[in-house]
Design a protein around this motif. Structure first.
Motif, short mmCIF file in Angstrom:
data_model
loop_
_atom_site.label_atom_id
_atom_site.label_comp_id
_atom_site.label_asym_id
_atom_site.label_seq_id
_atom_site.Cartn_x
_atom_site.Cartn_y
_atom_site.Cartn_z
N GLY A 1 0.80 -1.22 0.00
CA GLY A 1 0.00 0.00 0.00
C GLY A 1 0.83 1.27 0.00
O GLY A 1 0.29 2.35 -0.13
N SER A 2 2.13 1.17 0.15
CA SER A 2 2.97 2.37 0.11
C SER A 2 3.75 2.38 -1.21
O SER A 2 3.84 1.37 -1.89
N PRO A 3 4.32 3.52 -1.56
CA PRO A 3 5.10 3.58 -2.80
C PRO A 3 6.31 2.64 -2.81
O PRO A 3 6.79 2.26 -3.86
N LEU A 4 6.79 2.26 -1.63
CA LEU A 4 7.96 1.39 -1.57
C LEU A 4 7.64 -0.08 -1.79
O LEU A 4 8.54 -0.90 -1.86
N ALA A 5 6.38 -0.43 -1.91
CA ALA A 5 6.01 -1.84 -2.06
C ALA A 5 6.67 -2.47 -3.27
O ALA A 5 7.08 -3.63 -3.22
N ARG A 6 6.80 -1.73 -4.33
CA ARG A 6 7.36 -2.28 -5.56
C ARG A 6 8.84 -1.96 -5.74
O ARG A 6 9.58 -2.71 -6.36
N TYR A 7 9.29 -0.83 -5.20
CA TYR A 7 10.64 -0.34 -5.48
C TYR A 7 11.52 -0.28 -4.24
O TYR A 7 12.48 0.49 -4.21
N HIS A 8 11.23 -1.07 -3.23
CA HIS A 8 12.00 -0.97 -1.99
C HIS A 8 13.47 -1.33 -2.16
O HIS A 8 14.33 -0.73 -1.54
N GLU A 9 13.80 -2.28 -3.03
CA GLU A 9 15.20 -2.66 -3.22
C GLU A 9 16.01 -1.49 -3.77
O GLU A 9 17.12 -1.21 -3.32
N SER A 10 15.44 -0.77 -4.72
CA SER A 10 16.13 0.40 -5.28
C SER A 10 16.25 1.50 -4.25
O SER A 10 17.30 2.14 -4.13
N ALA A 11 15.19 1.72 -3.49
CA ALA A 11 15.23 2.76 -2.45
C ALA A 11 16.27 2.42 -1.39
O ALA A 11 17.02 3.29 -0.94
N PHE A 12 16.34 1.15 -1.00
CA PHE A 12 17.33 0.73 -0.01
C PHE A 12 18.75 0.91 -0.54
O PHE A 12 19.62 1.42 0.15
N SER A 13 18.97 0.51 -1.78
CA SER A 13 20.31 0.63 -2.36
C SER A 13 20.73 2.09 -2.49
O SER A 13 21.87 2.45 -2.18
N LEU A 14 19.81 2.94 -2.94
CA LEU A 14 20.14 4.36 -3.08
C LEU A 14 20.41 5.00 -1.72
O LEU A 14 21.36 5.79 -1.58
N ALA A 15 19.61 4.68 -0.72
CA ALA A 15 19.83 5.24 0.62
C ALA A 15 21.16 4.78 1.19
O ALA A 15 21.93 5.57 1.75
N TYR A 16 21.46 3.50 1.03
CA TYR A 16 22.71 2.94 1.55
C TYR A 16 23.91 3.59 0.88
O TYR A 16 24.85 4.04 1.55
N GLN A 17 23.90 3.65 -0.46
CA GLN A 17 25.04 4.18 -1.18
C GLN A 17 25.21 5.69 -0.99
O GLN A 17 26.32 6.19 -0.92
N ALA A 18 24.10 6.43 -0.92
CA ALA A 18 24.19 7.87 -0.70
C ALA A 18 24.81 8.17 0.66
O ALA A 18 25.69 9.04 0.78
N ALA A 19 24.37 7.47 1.69
CA ALA A 19 24.94 7.67 3.02
C ALA A 19 26.41 7.27 3.06
O ALA A 19 27.24 7.96 3.66
#
Length: 127
Positions: free
Chosen positions: A39-57
């Motif tokens: 039900g959230s926008p991350l349901a489908r793209y969570h892997e990309s969001a996790f990778s981007l957050a990890y690498q940006a930090a």
């Protein structure tokens, strides 16, 4: 060999486990995250969001780490970082086990922030 001779190997193993366990708690269970983010926008793209957050930090900390390493000793940098990564791992593990974990709009950003902390802290350990 005595314990004193094995201590450097044990320290390296502990640092590696602290850096990897928290990240592995996030990436090894994609079905769980899809269900949690339903039900959230991350349901489908969570892997990309996790990778981007990890690498940006990790990139931000990599740019900042040389300046920090001049001010703080290695021990004062590694010990708290290892403990923080251990706490993040325990929190992610508890969320995975807790069946009634929240599924509202607070849960997804908090998870992405936890992933970003993993990236930054892991980079701090490597610098």
């Amino acid at each position: 060999m005595t314990l004193r001779d094995k201590l450097p190997e044990l320290c390296v193993m502990l640092i590696g486990m602290a850096a990897l366990f928290a990240w592995n708690a996030v990436i090894t269970i994609p079905t769980y995250w899809r269900q949690r983010f339903c039900g959230s926008p991350l349901a489908r793209y969570h892997e990309s969001a996790f990778s981007l957050a990890y690498q940006a930090a990790a990139l931000v900390v990599a740019a900042w780490a040389p300046k920090l390493s001049r001010r703080i000793s290695v021990r004062r940098r590694i010990v708290p970082t290892t403990y923080c990564l251990g706490v993040i791992f325990v929190l992610f593990a508890l969320l995975a086990v807790w069946a009634d974990a929240p599924r509202d709009s607070v849960f997804a950003p908090a998870t992405v922030i936890g992933v970003a902390l993993c990236g930054g802290l892991s980079q701090l350990l490597c610098s």
